[in-house]
Design an enzyme around this catalytic site. Sequence first.
Site, mmCIF file in Angstrom:
data_model
loop_
_atom_site.group_PDB
_atom_site.id
_atom_site.type_symbol
_atom_site.label_atom_id
_atom_site.label_comp_id
_atom_site.label_asym_id
_atom_site.label_seq_id
_atom_site.Cartn_x
_atom_site.Cartn_y
_atom_site.Cartn_z
ATOM 1 N N ASP A 150 -0.161 5.117 1.007
ATOM 2 C CA ASP A 150 -0.541 6.147 1.703
ATOM 3 C C ASP A 150 -0.675 5.646 3.252
ATOM 4 O OD1 ASP A 150 -1.922 8.906 0.020
ATOM 5 O OD2 ASP A 150 -1.483 7.107 -0.869
ATOM 6 N N ASP B 146 0.985 -1.199 -0.087
ATOM 7 C CA ASP B 146 0.016 0.029 -0.207
ATOM 8 C C ASP B 146 1.104 1.287 0.070
ATOM 9 O OD1 ASP B 146 -2.167 1.758 0.530
ATOM 10 O OD2 ASP B 146 -1.658 1.589 2.722
#
Length: 214
Positions: free
Chosen positions: A13, A11
Amino acid sequence: MSQVKGLCVMDVDGTLILEEVIDLLGREAGREAEISQITSRAMRGELDFESSLRKRVSLLEGLPISVFDKVFNTIHLTPNAQKFISILQKNDILVGLVSGGFSPIVARLAKSLDIAYFSANQLEVKEGFLTGKLVGAIISPEVKQATLEKWRKEFKLPKERTVAIGDGANDLLMLKSAGLGIAFCAKEVLKKEIPNHVDKRDFLEVFPLIDFLE
């Protein structure tokens, strides 16, 4: 790269980088408080990811695309992220990014880290300004999971040679479908379901969990 020996999907953010890009964009639009509140609730799993994303993006209407240069220059990699990625790559482990964030930022991050595989949301732009709409498929929790599976099959890797790392509710399905899912400085909703946690914001803490690194 010689033969790919493993896959690590991350991932972006709150995982690869310290910030939530949509909140930074919200600041530029003068809607930071409203947007960051929705982001927090979505990452805790309290709101449907897709509808909450559409709502937040609608608040960005009218921003010029030059905003991405400004935002890119204000984000910070998580400590030792670059070192972590380059060590994986030297060990023939493919690193991919799957983000509920936005392609203008994720594409630049990927390029700066020599990452060829990435997927992120596309924002609609008209005459140099954001329209407040998204185009194409939304990178939903299901799409994150499907992307990991697609890349795994492309490189003919067994499940046990796949790692997924994330911090929010929208990463849960992806983490569950990897051989090793790691909840990285994660929200409680993720920690409840994923047994492997890293609670210190330092990517060197991840290495001991990966058993197929030579």
